[in-house]
Design an enzyme around this catalytic site. Structure first.
Site, PDB file in Angstrom:
ATOM      1  N   TRP A 213       0.847  -1.186   0.000  1.00 32.76           N
ATOM      2  CA  TRP A 213       0.000   0.000   0.000  1.00 32.76           C
ATOM      3  C   TRP A 213       0.884   1.238   0.000  1.00 32.76           C
ATOM      4  O   TRP A 213       2.043   1.193   0.437  1.00 32.76           O
ATOM      5  CB  TRP A 213      -0.943   0.008   1.203  1.00 32.76           C
TER       6      TRP A 213
ATOM      7  N   GLU B  17       7.088   7.983  14.139  1.00 32.70           N
ATOM      8  CA  GLU B  17       7.334   7.347  12.842  1.00 32.70           C
ATOM      9  C   GLU B  17       8.239   8.207  11.963  1.00 32.70           C
ATOM     10  O   GLU B  17       9.066   7.681  11.204  1.00 32.70           O
ATOM     11  CB  GLU B  17       6.001   7.087  12.122  1.00 32.70           C
TER      12      GLU B  17
ATOM     13  N   GLU C 113       8.636   1.129   6.535  1.00 31.37           N
ATOM     14  CA  GLU C 113       8.260   1.992   7.657  1.00 31.37           C
ATOM     15  C   GLU C 113       8.097   3.445   7.219  1.00 31.37           C
ATOM     16  O   GLU C 113       7.304   4.193   7.800  1.00 31.37           O
ATOM     17  CB  GLU C 113       9.322   1.896   8.753  1.00 31.37           C
TER      18      GLU C 113
ATOM     19  N   HIS D  52       4.672   5.043   6.857  1.00 27.98           N
ATOM     20  CA  HIS D  52       3.818   5.308   8.020  1.00 27.98           C
ATOM     21  C   HIS D  52       3.796   6.794   8.363  1.00 27.98           C
ATOM     22  O   HIS D  52       2.730   7.396   8.514  1.00 27.98           O
ATOM     23  CB  HIS D  52       4.301   4.505   9.223  1.00 27.98           C
TER      24      HIS D  52
ATOM     25  N   GLU E 116       8.383  -3.213  18.115  1.00 26.71           N
ATOM     26  CA  GLU E 116       7.452  -3.450  17.019  1.00 26.71           C
ATOM     27  C   GLU E 116       6.092  -3.899  17.553  1.00 26.71           C
ATOM     28  O   GLU E 116       5.049  -3.524  17.019  1.00 26.71           O
ATOM     29  CB  GLU E 116       8.017  -4.494  16.057  1.00 26.71           C
TER      30      GLU E 116
ATOM     31  N   THR F  88       4.354  -0.739  18.971  1.00 31.47           N
ATOM     32  CA  THR F  88       3.757   0.123  17.948  1.00 31.47           C
ATOM     33  C   THR F  88       2.548  -0.545  17.298  1.00 31.47           C
ATOM     34  O   THR F  88       1.581   0.135  16.931  1.00 31.47           O
ATOM     35  CB  THR F  88       4.790   0.516  16.885  1.00 31.47           C
TER      36      THR F  88
ATOM     37  N   ASP G  74       1.362  -3.580   9.364  1.00 36.04           N
ATOM     38  CA  ASP G  74       2.785  -3.550   9.006  1.00 36.04           C
ATOM     39  C   ASP G  74       3.655  -3.838  10.227  1.00 36.04           C
ATOM     40  O   ASP G  74       4.605  -4.618  10.167  1.00 36.04           O
ATOM     41  CB  ASP G  74       3.169  -2.172   8.456  1.00 36.04           C
ATOM     42  N   GLU G  75       3.337  -3.173  11.330  1.00 38.89           N
ATOM     43  CA  GLU G  75       4.125  -3.344  12.547  1.00 38.89           C
ATOM     44  C   GLU G  75       4.062  -4.788  13.036  1.00 38.89           C
ATOM     45  O   GLU G  75       5.059  -5.339  13.514  1.00 38.89           O
ATOM     46  CB  GLU G  75       3.627  -2.388  13.643  1.00 38.89           C
TER      47      GLU G  75
ATOM     48  N   HIS H 229       6.399  -6.874  10.915  1.00 40.75           N
ATOM     49  CA  HIS H 229       7.793  -6.613  11.289  1.00 40.75           C
ATOM     50  C   HIS H 229       8.122  -7.238  12.644  1.00 40.75           C
ATOM     51  O   HIS H 229       9.222  -7.742  12.851  1.00 40.75           O
ATOM     52  CB  HIS H 229       8.049  -5.109  11.319  1.00 40.75           C
TER      53      HIS H 229
END
Length: 397
Positions: free
Chosen positions: A95, A138, A176, A179, A229, A232, A261-262, A265
């Site tokens: 995205w 971020e 990252e 974000h 991670e 977040t 996403d976090e 990760h």
């Protein structure tokens, strides 16, 4: 609600491979949220230089990992390629911020912005303070890539190295990076925040860096990133939930997408530590105990806007009060990692390793007891504080 977890004094024994720095004095008697945890530190004179906001740093230890252990990470190169790089997504399948924002090339751009601003009006100031704090965190991404590239044995030696560790660090950074871009643009379009003050805060934070006390040591570094991670992931997930409660489904999607996403990760970093427990259980348990004795500080703990010397503590107090990130979450993350890495079931440890194992497995309940006591103190110390990010409007901590 803010809490003071520094009141909990952990036994601090120097581990053979992961030394702790000597004790010094703490700056502030104010109460902190769990994410601001700091152990012993010393004052740094504020010389009013461009990047010298009022702050404190710990007595720093560097290159604490024995040189022979670098070979462990070299031996993990092929494993990392097969097991860690798979957690990256191809750019064309990722995205991008524009997927969630008004299209500036469309004829309906102004109307789309108007709709965004109408939704934004319904969201309270305290939520925006937390969202801004998350966004600023971020946006300090250059600092985090720098931190990863301090770690012995896994750093990107050339800036374009083809080792698995270096590829991961650069690609993780690239993922990252979206974000902060997305949250920054959303907040800019919302009209609810003072963007110039926010931009100053970002510049201060990147200039100030961070002090996670990972000592150029990838054992410590990957334990830290595993914890962060997940933190977040929880924080963005909770901002998504609150945005939905306030009626902004698009903002909820934004925060939820970042949280996903976090989470991905987090999976990668926890797999690295899981492998370290398999290869070197004693060294890894000592590192885990070392990081938890120091206490995990959030990456943005040196946040400053040019006005508020305690900006991060105040932002954290709002996040705690709203339930975005709390002392309970800190304890929950610790318990999650203990279970994820089967810490309680480790066998064959040295005497020091067994002590570290006992310390880690008993820590979360101690933190929870401390939280209960801190809740009462925080209510008694409640105060209103202005936030420059929302045009100096005051909020109750």
């Amino acid at each position: 609600m803010a809490i003071e977890l520094n009141a909990l004094h952990f036994e601090s024994k120097k581990c053979p491979s992961f030394g702790l720095p000597a004790a010094a004095n703490r700056r502030s008697p104010k109460v902190f949220m769990a994410s601001t945890l700091r152990s012993s530190s010393r004052e740094v004179d504020n010389l009013k230089k461009p990047f010298s906001p009022p702050r404190e740093v710990h007595i720093q230890v560097t290159h604490s990992m024995p040189h022979k252990k670098i070979e462990i990470f070299k031996s993990m190169e092929d494993w990392a390629e097969k097991n860690i790089l798979v957690h990256l997504k191809p750019v064309e399948k990722c995205w991008q911020p524009q997927d969630f924002l008004p299209d500036p090339a469309s004829e309906g751009f102004e109307e789309q912005v108007k709709e965004l601003r109408n939704r934004a009006r319904e969201i309270p100031d305290d939520y925006y303070v937390v969202l801004v704090g998350d966004m600023i965190t971020e946006e300090a991404l250059p600092t985090y890539q720098t931190m990863l590239n301090t770690l012995d044995g896994v750093r990107d030696e050339t800036g374009a190295s083809l080792t698995s560790w270096a590829v991961w660090t650069r690609a993780w950074t690239a993922e990252e990076n979206r974000h902060g871009d997305l949250l920054n643009k959303y907040l800019y379009l919302s009209g609810r925040v003072d963007m110039k003050q926010i931009e100053r805060t970002i510049q201060y934070l990147i200039g100030s860096g961070m002090d996670p006390r990972t000592e150029n040591n990838p054992y410590l570094g990957f334990i830290y990133t595993s914890f962060q991670e997940r933190a977040t992931f929880i924080s963005h997930g909770n901002t998504a939930r609150l945005a939905k409660d306030h009626g902004d489904i698009t903002l909820a999607q934004i925060c939820g997408t970042i949280a996903a996403d976090e989470k991905r990760h987090e999976t990668a970093y926890t797999k690295i530590v899981e492998k370290l427990f398999e290869i070197d259980p004693d060294g890894t348990i000592l590192a885990f105990a070392d990081m938890m004795r120091k206490k995990i500080s959030m990456p943005a703990h040196l946040m400053y806007d040019g006005r508020d010397d305690y900006l991060f503590e105040h932002f954290s107090a709002i996040a705690q009060r709203l339930g975005v990130y709390t002392a309970k979450d800190y304890a929950d993350i610790l318990e999650f990692l203990v279970a994820r890495w089967n810490v309680e079931k480790l066998t064959g440890l040295s005497g020091e390793g067994q002590k570290a194992q006992h310390f880690i497995c008993g820590l979360a309940p101690r933190i929870r007891k401390l939280e209960e006591r801190a809740q009462g103190r925080a209510k008694e110390a409640a105060q209103k504080v202005p936030f420059s990010w929302i045009f100096d409007r005051e909020l109750m901590l």
